[in-house]
Write an enzyme that holds these catalytic residues in place. Structure first.
Site, PDB file in Angstrom:
ATOM      1  N   HIS A 264     -45.581  15.388  18.385  1.00  0.00           N
ATOM      2  CA  HIS A 264     -46.098  16.428  17.483  1.00  0.00           C
ATOM      3  C   HIS A 264     -47.628  16.335  17.407  1.00  0.00           C
ATOM      4  CE1 HIS A 264     -45.871  19.100  13.882  1.00  0.00           C
ATOM      5  NE2 HIS A 264     -46.989  18.459  13.588  1.00  0.00           N
ATOM      6  N   GLU A 265     -48.121  15.145  17.111  1.00  0.00           N
ATOM      7  CA  GLU A 265     -49.579  14.967  17.009  1.00  0.00           C
ATOM      8  C   GLU A 265     -50.231  15.194  18.376  1.00  0.00           C
ATOM      9  OE1 GLU A 265     -50.738  15.019  14.141  1.00  0.00           O
ATOM     10  OE2 GLU A 265     -48.849  14.600  13.107  1.00  0.00           O
TER      11      GLU A 265
HETATM   12 ZN    ZN Z   1     -48.615  19.208  12.441  1.00  0.00          ZN
END
Ligand code: ZN
Length: 499
Positions: A264-265
């Site tokens: 996600h990051e």
């Molecule tokens: Zn996010």
């Protein structure tokens, strides 16, 4: 390389000075999340306060106003004009709130965060209520000062998601809610049941970290221009395009926490690493909006590394990092377990089908608080009623209910909708991308460059030079359309749960 006049050069140097403060602040923020010893915290808050103040002073200075006017009147360079327009927006907004009042608000929020923590521990909403009430009051006033056409809440939405209004959300969200409710019911009625316990086994942190780094490299995160650290809350820190750092958290017996947070990051980082180089050092070297940023993180997390094709290609590779236990878990069992669906109380633990429900009910509350239809004191009851309506579950205490998110104590109103807008943007972009890039074939060969390049070409490179809805329209030839997400989820969960 464009030729700049000497006045334009001076303007750019002035912007580079402000950028230096931003880089310093982001580096300190990274340090505060990942490295700082306990003893350093108090002094750090003071330093961050001073540097932020200096930055804001420059952004709202008369010198800035003079530069903006002069550039608008004399420059014919597109980059300079866009940078001046961006600076003008920030200038106008910040000048609308008197400094003393803003300082009071910042102090209130920093106290409120501490009281929120205490209220959670004691499960006593009444401690937090007067703070929330005052923070909501300030936001009502800020919205009045910023100005809006129809709804007071529009002024706050505009800060996070330019172009999005209550009218848009009131059209899009109910439709999305109805579709998701139907999907959740179909999953619940399905004879197919996911067994999440298959994923839970001791998984040494060193091996989890090696897996996270390998997956980040696989999707094209430039590790030589970044790093992966550990923090309580996963985060990405874009210091500049050549220094975008990530953090993730490790849970011993559940690798999903570290790996999917890292991806996600990593999606956020791919955006920042691929913004056009010509924008560097200017306020345009940033994401178009919070929602567009989130579309990129959700894209890699949900649409790529949660795709069956991804695991078909990479499950054996994954098992070379994973404990022995996974040798006895088949690909299909593994994939099904990754797609468990369950209405639950906590937003951050929610799955892709129920997550938007958490967002939509928060949106209703924020809108109600801002337009005065709801009072802080009534929120525990309102919260529980909305949870029952949206998800059919009701918390037994406020810690698992109205007190679960830090956002309101930090004064972050108007931010929640961006999470779900990002999801909608991602699905709409995916739909167009698939027509231009052979997505399924790419997954068969781990060709993520073709996918990433499409996003760089259509989204990343523009930085903040385009507003989110313009970016979306230019990339997909269509306005925001929630049916793409619904179609995507229906097809995906229908295949998994056989409906
Ligand atoms: Zn996010």
């Amino acid at each position: 390389m464009a030729e700049f006049t000497s006045k334009e050069q001076q303007f750019l140097s002035f912007l580079h000075e402000q950028n230096a403060y931003k880089e310093a602040l982001t580096t300190l923020q990274w340090d505060s999340h990942t490295q700082i010893p306990r003893g350093g915290v108090d002094s750090r808050s003071e330093v961050v306060g001073i540097l932020s103040g200096k930055l804001q002073e420059a952004e709202t200075s008369d010198r800035m106003k003079d530069f903006i006017e002069e550039m608008k009147a004399t420059s014919d360079n597109e980059l300079i004009l866009q940078a001046a327009a961006e600076c003008e927006q920030v200038y106008d907004k910040n000048r609308k709130i008197p400094n003393a009042e803003y300082q009071e608000y910042v102090t209130l929020c920093s106290k409120a965060e501490a009281v929120w923590g205490e209220a959670r521990n004691k499960d006593d909403f009444s401690l937090f209520e007067p703070y929330l009430s005052r923070i909501a009051g300030y936001n009502q006033e800020f919205a009045e000062r910023f100005g809006y056409k129809e709804h007071r809440y529009d002024a706050l939405l505009d800060t996070n998601e330019p172009g999005i209004t209550v009218k848009t959300l009131d059209e899009v969200f109910p439709e999305l809610r109805k579709s998701l409710t139907g999907l959740i019911e179909q999953v619940q009625a399905s004879p197919v049941k996911a067994d999440v316990s298959l994923l839970k086994t001791p998984f040494p942190t060193v091996q989890q970290k090696a897996l996270c780094e390998a997956m980040l490299k696989l999707i094209g995160y430039r590790m030589e221009d970044g790093r992966l650290d550990t923090s309580a809350h996963p985060y990405s820190f874009a210091i500049n395009q050549n220094d975008v750092r990530l953090s993730t958290k490790y849970v011993q017996d559940d690798f999903r926490a570290s790996v999917f947070s890292a991806i996600h990051e990593g999606g956020h980082a791919l955006y920042e690493q691929n913004i056009g180089k010509d924008l560097a050092g200017t306020p345009l070297s940033a994401a178009s909006s919070m929602g567009m940023h989130e579309s990129q993180s959700l894209y890699w997390e949900m649409f790529v590394t949660a795709d069956y094709g991804f695991w078909e290609k990479n499950y054996d590779w994954f098992r070379s990092f994973a404990p022995e236990h996974f040798k006895s878990v088949s690909l299909d069992e593994f994939y099904l377990a990754l797609h468990d669906v369950k209405a639950s109380l906590i937003r951050i633990d929610a799955d892709p089908l129920t997550y938007p429900m958490h967002i939509m009910m928060r949106y209703e509350i924020e809108k109600g608080l801002l337009n005065g239809d709801m009072k802080a004191a009534d929120l525990p009851t309102i919260w529980n009623d909305l949870m029952r309506d949206y998800l059919g579950v009701v918390p037994e205490n406020n810690e698992d209910g109205v007190l679960q998110d830090i956002h309101w104590s930090s004064g972050d109103f108007g931010y929640f909708p961006s999470y779900t807008l990002g999801y909608l943007y991602a699905a709409q972009l995916h739909n167009t991308m698939k027509k231009e890039v052979p997505f399924d074939e790419c997954l068969k060969t781990n060709d993520f460059a073709s996918i990433r390049n499409w996003f760089t070409e259509n989204v990343h490179q523009y930085g903040k030079t385009k507003q989110p809805l313009d970016l979306l329209r230019d990339a997909t030839s269509e306005d925001l359309n929630p049916t793409y997400l619904v179609e995507y989820l229906t097809k995906k969960y229908g295949a998994i749960y056989q409906f």
